[in-house]
Design a protein around this motif. Structure first.
Motif, PDB file in Angstrom:
ATOM      1  N   ALA A   1       0.828  -1.210   0.000  1.00  0.00           N
ATOM      2  CA  ALA A   1       0.000   0.000   0.000  1.00  0.00           C
ATOM      3  C   ALA A   1       0.860   1.255   0.000  1.00  0.00           C
ATOM      4  O   ALA A   1       0.549   2.242  -0.689  1.00  0.00           O
ATOM      5  CB  ALA A   1      -0.933  -0.013   1.206  1.00  0.00           C
ATOM      6  N   ILE A   2       1.956   1.231   0.760  1.00  0.00           N
ATOM      7  CA  ILE A   2       2.879   2.373   0.760  1.00  0.00           C
ATOM      8  C   ILE A   2       3.510   2.537  -0.617  1.00  0.00           C
ATOM      9  O   ILE A   2       3.626   3.658  -1.140  1.00  0.00           O
ATOM     10  CB  ILE A   2       3.957   2.181   1.842  1.00  0.00           C
ATOM     11  N   ARG A   3       3.871   1.418  -1.230  1.00  0.00           N
ATOM     12  CA  ARG A   3       4.462   1.485  -2.569  1.00  0.00           C
ATOM     13  C   ARG A   3       3.446   2.019  -3.569  1.00  0.00           C
ATOM     14  O   ARG A   3       3.785   2.818  -4.456  1.00  0.00           O
ATOM     15  CB  ARG A   3       4.930   0.083  -2.985  1.00  0.00           C
ATOM     16  N   GLY A   4       2.203   1.574  -3.443  1.00  0.00           N
ATOM     17  CA  GLY A   4       1.164   2.053  -4.343  1.00  0.00           C
ATOM     18  C   GLY A   4       0.873   3.523  -4.180  1.00  0.00           C
ATOM     19  O   GLY A   4       0.416   4.185  -5.120  1.00  0.00           O
ATOM     20  N   ALA A   5       1.143   4.047  -2.976  1.00  0.00           N
ATOM     21  CA  ALA A   5       0.949   5.480  -2.719  1.00  0.00           C
ATOM     22  C   ALA A   5       2.108   6.313  -3.242  1.00  0.00           C
ATOM     23  O   ALA A   5       2.076   7.546  -3.151  1.00  0.00           O
ATOM     24  CB  ALA A   5       0.771   5.713  -1.220  1.00  0.00           C
TER      25      ALA A   5
ATOM     26  N   PRO B   1       3.896  -0.526 -12.756  1.00  0.00           N
ATOM     27  CA  PRO B   1       2.611  -1.128 -13.138  1.00  0.00           C
ATOM     28  C   PRO B   1       2.304  -2.408 -12.375  1.00  0.00           C
ATOM     29  O   PRO B   1       1.151  -2.668 -12.024  1.00  0.00           O
ATOM     30  CB  PRO B   1       2.780  -1.391 -14.637  1.00  0.00           C
ATOM     31  N   ALA B   2       3.342  -3.207 -12.085  1.00  0.00           N
ATOM     32  CA  ALA B   2       3.115  -4.443 -11.333  1.00  0.00           C
ATOM     33  C   ALA B   2       2.620  -4.141  -9.926  1.00  0.00           C
ATOM     34  O   ALA B   2       1.708  -4.801  -9.416  1.00  0.00           O
ATOM     35  CB  ALA B   2       4.403  -5.260 -11.277  1.00  0.00           C
ATOM     36  N   ALA B   3       3.222  -3.129  -9.287  1.00  0.00           N
ATOM     37  CA  ALA B   3       2.772  -2.747  -7.945  1.00  0.00           C
ATOM     38  C   ALA B   3       1.339  -2.240  -7.980  1.00  0.00           C
ATOM     39  O   ALA B   3       0.522  -2.569  -7.112  1.00  0.00           O
ATOM     40  CB  ALA B   3       3.702  -1.686  -7.359  1.00  0.00           C
ATOM     41  N   GLU B   4       1.011  -1.445  -8.986  1.00  0.00           N
ATOM     42  CA  GLU B   4      -0.357  -0.925  -9.092  1.00  0.00           C
ATOM     43  C   GLU B   4      -1.361  -2.054  -9.295  1.00  0.00           C
ATOM     44  O   GLU B   4      -2.472  -2.022  -8.737  1.00  0.00           O
ATOM     45  CB  GLU B   4      -0.429   0.085 -10.239  1.00  0.00           C
ATOM     46  N   ALA B   5      -0.962  -3.061 -10.067  1.00  0.00           N
ATOM     47  CA  ALA B   5      -1.867  -4.197 -10.286  1.00  0.00           C
ATOM     48  C   ALA B   5      -2.115  -4.961  -8.990  1.00  0.00           C
ATOM     49  O   ALA B   5      -3.245  -5.362  -8.691  1.00  0.00           O
ATOM     50  CB  ALA B   5      -1.286  -5.119 -11.347  1.00  0.00           C
ATOM     51  N   LEU B   6      -1.057  -5.157  -8.198  1.00  0.00           N
ATOM     52  CA  LEU B   6      -1.221  -5.861  -6.928  1.00  0.00           C
ATOM     53  C   LEU B   6      -2.052  -5.045  -5.942  1.00  0.00           C
ATOM     54  O   LEU B   6      -2.871  -5.596  -5.198  1.00  0.00           O
ATOM     55  CB  LEU B   6       0.140  -6.205  -6.328  1.00  0.00           C
ATOM     56  N   VAL B   7      -1.845  -3.744  -5.917  1.00  0.00           N
ATOM     57  CA  VAL B   7      -2.664  -2.871  -5.058  1.00  0.00           C
ATOM     58  C   VAL B   7      -4.136  -3.002  -5.439  1.00  0.00           C
ATOM     59  O   VAL B   7      -5.021  -3.119  -4.570  1.00  0.00           O
ATOM     60  CB  VAL B   7      -2.200  -1.410  -5.157  1.00  0.00           C
ATOM     61  N   ALA B   8      -4.415  -2.987  -6.734  1.00  0.00           N
ATOM     62  CA  ALA B   8      -5.804  -3.096  -7.201  1.00  0.00           C
ATOM     63  C   ALA B   8      -6.416  -4.431  -6.812  1.00  0.00           C
ATOM     64  O   ALA B   8      -7.639  -4.547  -6.657  1.00  0.00           O
ATOM     65  CB  ALA B   8      -5.860  -2.908  -8.710  1.00  0.00           C
ATOM     66  N   ALA B   9      -5.581  -5.466  -6.614  1.00  0.00           N
ATOM     67  CA  ALA B   9      -6.083  -6.796  -6.272  1.00  0.00           C
ATOM     68  C   ALA B   9      -6.451  -6.927  -4.797  1.00  0.00           C
ATOM     69  O   ALA B   9      -7.188  -7.851  -4.433  1.00  0.00           O
ATOM     70  CB  ALA B   9      -5.046  -7.849  -6.644  1.00  0.00           C
ATOM     71  N   ILE B  10      -5.947  -6.026  -3.941  1.00  0.00           N
ATOM     72  CA  ILE B  10      -6.132  -6.187  -2.491  1.00  0.00           C
ATOM     73  C   ILE B  10      -7.596  -6.385  -2.096  1.00  0.00           C
ATOM     74  O   ILE B  10      -7.918  -7.349  -1.386  1.00  0.00           O
ATOM     75  CB  ILE B  10      -5.511  -5.000  -1.729  1.00  0.00           C
ATOM     76  N   PRO B  11      -8.527  -5.526  -2.523  1.00  0.00           N
ATOM     77  CA  PRO B  11      -9.913  -5.711  -2.064  1.00  0.00           C
ATOM     78  C   PRO B  11     -10.634  -6.886  -2.716  1.00  0.00           C
ATOM     79  O   PRO B  11     -11.733  -7.245  -2.282  1.00  0.00           O
ATOM     80  CB  PRO B  11     -10.576  -4.386  -2.439  1.00  0.00           C
TER      81      PRO B  11
END
Length: 339
Positions: A83-87, A118-128
């Protein structure tokens, strides 16, 4: 260097705004945990977040050593890092930073700003969207490239994820069924299971009936019977896939630190699977019986099995509730976090 993106090797200064650490902690609470026990607490400081284990939520029958508790906390640590990385910030994680406080599992300090990959953003989007799926999966084969991506996700967190061949799969499922029968025979186990499945108005932890799923009519998969207090015949049955894809997550050691690493690897694998539109079911029974767990462990290399995963394509699974932040946030200790 791993790529949620990159973890900073030493803490650096960041701009005055910084990430919204409250939002990052909220994301971290979406991590998986044994029986949805959510055994974590967080303290937000001036420079990061301390992640604590909550021993009051340890399952004494299934998890007397606290191994699965620390795997759960490790999954929350990874989600917080992500989440910190995505921020838009790097982070640095120190495990067990205070020898006088064994429940302080990790200190996650915020580093310098850096745009997420982009990989980090994809994983962040997967969290919920990551939910344990206890329903039948399609009979479709999981593609080899997807299996390799999951294995790579584990490697990035210092773990190995091995897909079982036909012979190993049958052996693992047989051991899992044996472990499930051994657990079900224990009265204390049944009482503990009831504690985490008893319906209570407004309850924000445990496994609700909507997330339990049916019994495997083929009796191949040992889906945890969260309906033990009801007659077995009353639980709906459905045919599950006859040849499930089974994978074993392992790390090179079996200490508290290794368990936290295993939890971070597990969550990275689960979120990667979610990103790939794959459904997952952790099968923990075979690693909850010590004698059976040893059979899954490679004593020659010291690679200890930590979790068995079922992976495939399935119907959407229901979310399980999460405790509000007011229950998991500890008061600020005066800005010491991130020392």
């Amino acid at each position: 260097m791993n790529d949620i993106g990159t973890q900073a090797t030493e803490r650096t200064q960041h701009d005055s705004t910084g990430p919204d650490l409250t939002a990052c902690v909220r994301a971290a609470t979406a991590a998986p945990s044994l029986h949805n026990s959510q055994p974590w607490r967080f303290r937000i400081g001036a420079h990061g977040v301390d992640v604590h284990a909550d021993p009051r939520r340890q399952l004494d029958v299934l998890d007397p050593a606290g191994r699965e508790l620390l795997i759960s906390v490790g999954a929350a640590v990874f989600t917080l890092r992500l989440a910190i990385r995505g921020a838009g910030y790097l982070s640095h994680t120190t495990l067990f930073p205070d020898d006088t406080d064994p429940d302080l599992v990790a200190r996650v300090s915020v580093g310098q700003p850096m745009a997420p990959t982009p990989a980090a953003e994809a994983l962040v989007a997967a969290i919920p969207h990551r939910h344990t799926n206890r329903w039948p999966f399609a009979r479709s084969v999981v593609p080899a490239d997807a299996v390799e991506r999951l294995a790579d996700a584990a490697r990035r967190e210092g773990a190995t994820l091995t897909v079982a061949n036909a012979v190993s799969r049958n052996a693992i499922l047989s051991l899992s069924q044996e472990a499930d029968r051994a657990l079900r025979a224990q009265g204390r186990y049944r009482a503990e299971l009831a504690r985490w499945t008893s319906p209570q108005r407004g309850r924000r932890d445990g496994v609700p009936s909507t997330a339990i799923g049916p019994w495997d009519a083929l009796e191949i998969l040992p889906i945890r019977d969260f309906g033990l207090l009801q007659p077995h015949r009353d639980r709906a049955a459905a045919p599950f896939e006859p040849y499930p894809t089974i994978m074993v997550l392992a790390v090179d050691g079996d200490t508290r630190r290794h368990w936290v690493h295993a939890g971070q690897a597990l969550q990275r694998v689960l979120l990667t699977a979610t990103w790939l539109n794959l459904a997952t079911t952790p099968i923990s029974q075979p690693v909850e019986i010590p004698a059976i767990r040893r059979l899954l462990t490679d004593s020659r290399t010291g690679s200890w099995a930590q979790m068995v995963l079922r992976v495939g394509y399935g119907r959407p699974a229901a979310a399980t509730p999460r405790r509000p932040l007011t229950e998991v946030l500890l008061p600020d200790d005066g800005g010491a976090t991130g020392r």
